[in-house]
Design an enzyme around this catalytic site. Structure first.
Site, PDB file in Angstrom:
ATOM      1  N   CYS A  82       0.881  -1.096   0.131  1.00  0.00           N
ATOM      2  CA  CYS A  82      -0.057   0.048  -0.311  1.00  0.00           C
ATOM      3  C   CYS A  82       0.876   1.201  -0.039  1.00  0.00           C
ATOM      4  O   CYS A  82       1.608   1.401  -1.019  1.00  0.00           O
ATOM      5  CB  CYS A  82      -1.040  -0.030   1.111  1.00  0.00           C
ATOM      6  SG  CYS A  82      -2.083   1.041   0.881  1.00  0.00           S
ATOM      7  N   HIS A 191      -3.563  -4.800  -0.437  1.00  0.00           N
ATOM      8  CA  HIS A 191      -3.364  -5.290   0.965  1.00  0.00           C
ATOM      9  C   HIS A 191      -3.434  -6.894   0.866  1.00  0.00           C
ATOM     10  O   HIS A 191      -4.614  -7.346   0.997  1.00  0.00           O
ATOM     11  CB  HIS A 191      -4.163  -4.793   2.107  1.00  0.00           C
ATOM     12  CG  HIS A 191      -3.961  -3.440   2.484  1.00  0.00           C
ATOM     13  ND1 HIS A 191      -2.956  -3.130   3.554  1.00  0.00           N
ATOM     14  CD2 HIS A 191      -4.642  -2.341   1.990  1.00  0.00           C
ATOM     15  CE1 HIS A 191      -3.043  -1.793   3.667  1.00  0.00           C
ATOM     16  NE2 HIS A 191      -4.010  -1.325   2.848  1.00  0.00           N
ATOM     17  N   GLU A 193      -2.424  -9.048   2.961  1.00  0.00           N
ATOM     18  CA  GLU A 193      -2.725  -9.426   4.246  1.00  0.00           C
ATOM     19  C   GLU A 193      -4.269  -9.272   4.536  1.00  0.00           C
ATOM     20  O   GLU A 193      -4.929 -10.182   5.468  1.00  0.00           O
ATOM     21  CB  GLU A 193      -2.097  -8.994   5.401  1.00  0.00           C
ATOM     22  CG  GLU A 193      -2.435  -7.301   5.785  1.00  0.00           C
ATOM     23  CD  GLU A 193      -2.178  -6.373   4.896  1.00  0.00           C
ATOM     24  OE1 GLU A 193      -2.431  -5.294   5.214  1.00  0.00           O
ATOM     25  OE2 GLU A 193      -1.630  -6.414   3.932  1.00  0.00           O
TER      26      GLU A 193
END
Length: 210
Positions: A82, A191, A193
């Protein structure tokens, strides 16, 4: 052998979610701002959320820009996520204010020109041919984005005798750089994650390069 990854703590980013995501795919993870620990790790993950200028201020406060440069000079892997991707470029422009980035790649982080901003939610990408990060992932895999700024133009010219970086694109109102793989330096605008199974596969692919 289990790989040791440092998630760089410089006051920005989803540190714990990044830690948990990396641990789930088999890495040993340390969240720290310690310069030597970040330098010595098998892999360094640089998160980032919020404003470009604030992230650069926090990064410089812990000498994160220097540790990134030192690692790359030695061919040691770094992954930006990001705003942690955006700060790897030469500059960011927010509200008319220009801030110097790490300048690992030429280019400018600018406001997205789209009907709806921020770009928030799931989107597909056009993965670069031969990508390691996206290996094994289907073309219709979706990744989670949250951003209002992006790199809209890839400015690094090809250099003879060097393999060209692999640049992945996405679109929200206009095309923008969604990921880059350039030797030991890799980054994603989205992202991983927060991107479910697809994001987990991408992180596992990155760990396999360490």
């Amino acid at each position: 052998m289990t790989k040791h990854v440092v998630v760089l703590d410089y006051g920005s980013g989803n540190l714990r979610s990044a830690q948990r995501a990396l641990e789930r795919v088999g890495a040993e993870v340390e969240v720290t701002s310690d310069f030597q620990a970040a330098l010595d790790a098998d892999g360094l993950l640089v998160p980032g959320v919020g404003a470009f200028a604030a992230c650069m201020e926090g990064l410089r406060a812990v000498r994160g820009d220097r540790v990134i440069g030192r690692r790359l000079a030695g061919g040691r892997p770094v992954l930006g996520i990001c705003v942690g991707m955006q700060i790897l470029f030469a500059r960011g422009v927010e509200h008319g204010v220009e801030t110097e980035g790490c300048d690992e790649w030429p280019g400018t982080v600018e406001p997205l020109r789209a009907p709806i901003v921020p770009h928030m939610g799931w989107n597909t990408v056009e993965a670069a041919a031969g990508s390691t990060l996206f290996a094994g992932l289907p073309e219709d895999a979706r990744y989670y984005f949250v951003h209002s700024y992006a790199v809209r133009t890839w400015e690094l010219p090809p250099i003879e005798q060097l393999r060209a970086p692999r640049v992945t694109w996405a679109e929200h109102g206009e095309p923008f750089v969604a990921a880059v793989e350039n030797g030991p330096l890799a980054a994603t605008q989205f992202h991983p994650e927060k991107s479910g199974d697809a994001g987990a596969t991408l992180l596992k692919n990155w760990i396999s390069t360490l």
